[in-house]
Design a protein around this motif. Structure first.
Motif, short mmCIF file in Angstrom:
data_model
loop_
_atom_site.label_atom_id
_atom_site.label_comp_id
_atom_site.label_asym_id
_atom_site.label_seq_id
_atom_site.Cartn_x
_atom_site.Cartn_y
_atom_site.Cartn_z
N ASP A 241 0.82 -1.21 0.00
CA ASP A 241 0.00 0.00 0.00
C ASP A 241 0.85 1.27 0.00
O ASP A 241 0.44 2.29 -0.54
N PHE A 242 2.04 1.21 0.59
CA PHE A 242 2.93 2.37 0.56
C PHE A 242 3.48 2.58 -0.85
O PHE A 242 3.71 3.72 -1.27
N ASP A 243 3.67 1.49 -1.58
CA ASP A 243 4.15 1.57 -2.95
C ASP A 243 3.05 2.12 -3.87
O ASP A 243 3.30 2.93 -4.76
N LEU A 244 1.82 1.68 -3.65
CA LEU A 244 0.69 2.07 -4.50
C LEU A 244 0.11 3.43 -4.13
O LEU A 244 -0.59 4.04 -4.93
N SER A 245 0.40 3.89 -2.92
CA SER A 245 -0.18 5.15 -2.46
C SER A 245 0.22 6.32 -3.36
O SER A 245 1.39 6.48 -3.70
N PRO A 246 -0.74 7.18 -3.73
CA PRO A 246 -0.39 8.36 -4.52
C PRO A 246 0.30 9.44 -3.68
O PRO A 246 0.76 10.44 -4.22
N ASN A 247 0.37 9.22 -2.37
CA ASN A 247 0.92 10.24 -1.48
C ASN A 247 2.37 9.99 -1.08
O ASN A 247 2.96 10.81 -0.36
N PHE A 248 2.94 8.87 -1.53
CA PHE A 248 4.34 8.57 -1.21
C PHE A 248 5.16 8.60 -2.51
O PHE A 248 4.80 7.93 -3.49
N GLU A 249 6.24 9.35 -2.49
CA GLU A 249 7.15 9.40 -3.63
C GLU A 249 8.09 8.20 -3.60
O GLU A 249 8.53 7.78 -2.53
N ILE A 250 8.41 7.67 -4.76
CA ILE A 250 9.38 6.59 -4.87
C ILE A 250 10.74 7.20 -5.16
O ILE A 250 10.91 7.92 -6.15
N ILE A 251 11.71 6.93 -4.29
CA ILE A 251 13.04 7.53 -4.39
C ILE A 251 13.99 6.54 -5.05
O ILE A 251 14.29 5.48 -4.50
N LYS A 252 14.48 6.88 -6.23
CA LYS A 252 15.43 6.04 -6.97
C LYS A 252 16.85 6.45 -6.58
O LYS A 252 17.54 7.15 -7.31
N TYR A 253 17.29 5.99 -5.44
CA TYR A 253 18.54 6.48 -4.86
C TYR A 253 19.78 6.03 -5.63
O TYR A 253 20.80 6.72 -5.62
N ASN A 254 19.72 4.87 -6.29
CA ASN A 254 20.92 4.40 -7.00
C ASN A 254 21.29 5.30 -8.17
O ASN A 254 22.44 5.38 -8.57
#
Length: 271
Positions: A241-254
């Motif tokens: 749900d944290f992955d699918l949430s529209p309110n959490f940004e996915i950080i591509k740190y690599n």
């Protein structure tokens, strides 16, 4: 529970936590770059290796079987004997700590470096107030030492199976799953409870489209959802749900901060 039941339960949990299948890591985790990008309050999703992880991924329909909250060096700042033990045990890694809940272990603190060889994802709550984020971190840290709610995981699995067998049955959004007490949590539910306590949405339910127009218009124009939301009970929240949430940004740190991504130089075999 009887002594025999307790013993069988412990053995089952121990078996479920063992690595039982081949694991494919999809990318190297550059810890130096990760440390430079990750922030306290970020949610770290993990694709686990255990039999328990495989089952969670199976019934949740997601690669992510575990969630933890990154708290950085917040534990060291408390200066209690328990936190000092973290410093002695983990050294410099104690500045990059997670709080997480495991079956058989309960809520513990661990350095994020233990997931160097795992598939992980960083999810960052967008636009959250600094004071609310601090409250989220403190609330999760306060859960350290609590037990894991194995019944919660079982009920989520049964609901997932029921959705296949009897799709017409729907769970109430406000229903609590598991033992529903203040002493037992699961990894994602613990984090969800902290965010929801300050009113931050993860995967809220929206009012149905047939809701009277005047009810929808009553909400602020600044609401990106365009209408009212209903908060799900935190025990129903799973790692995906944290992955699918529209309110959490996915950080591509690599790749974050890479000046010029030369993807042609990555391959062992020349193109």
């Amino acid at each position: 529970m009887t002594p025999v039941t307790t013993l069988l339960r412990k053995r089952l949990l121990k078996w479920l936590e063992q690595h039982r299948y081949p694991y494919e890591q999809r990318g190297y985790n550059n810890l130096d770059r990760l440390y430079g990008v990750i922030r306290p309050g970020d949610v770290v999703l993990v694709e686990g290796r255990s039999e328990m992880s495989r089952l969670i991924k199976l019934f949740s329909g997601s690669s992510w079987s575990h969630a933890a909250l990154y708290v950085g060096d917040a534990l060291a700042e408390f200066g209690t004997p328990a936190q000092k033990r973290h410093l002695n045990r983990y050294g410099k890694d104690a500045r990059h700590m997670l709080v997480e809940a495991f079956s058989g272990k309960g809520v513990i603190a661990s350095p994020i470096s233990i997931y160097e060889d795992y598939n992980i994802r960083i999810c960052r709550p967008y636009g959250i107030l600094d004071t609310d984020l601090e409250q989220v971190i403190l609330q999760v840290i306060g859960k350290i030492g609590m037990h894991y709610d194995d019944q919660n995981i079982l009920e989520i699995a049964l609901i997932a199976l029921q959705a296949i067998w009897r799709p017409v049955n729907r769970l109430s959004l406000k229903a609590c799953l598991g033992n529903c007490n203040d002493f037992q949590v699961i990894c994602s539910g613990m984090i969800a409870q902290a965010f929801q306590s300050v009113g931050y949405p993860i995967v809220p339910a929206m009012l149905p489209r047939n809701t009277p127009r005047d009810r929808l218009d009553a909400y602020s124009a600044a609401n990106p959802y365009g209408g009212g939301l209903i908060m799900r009970h935190y025990t129903q929240i799973s790692p995906k749900d944290f992955d699918l949430s529209p309110n959490f940004e996915i950080i591509k740190y690599n790749l974050n901060g890479n000046a010029g991504f030369d993807y042609k130089c990555l391959w062992v075999e020349k193109l």
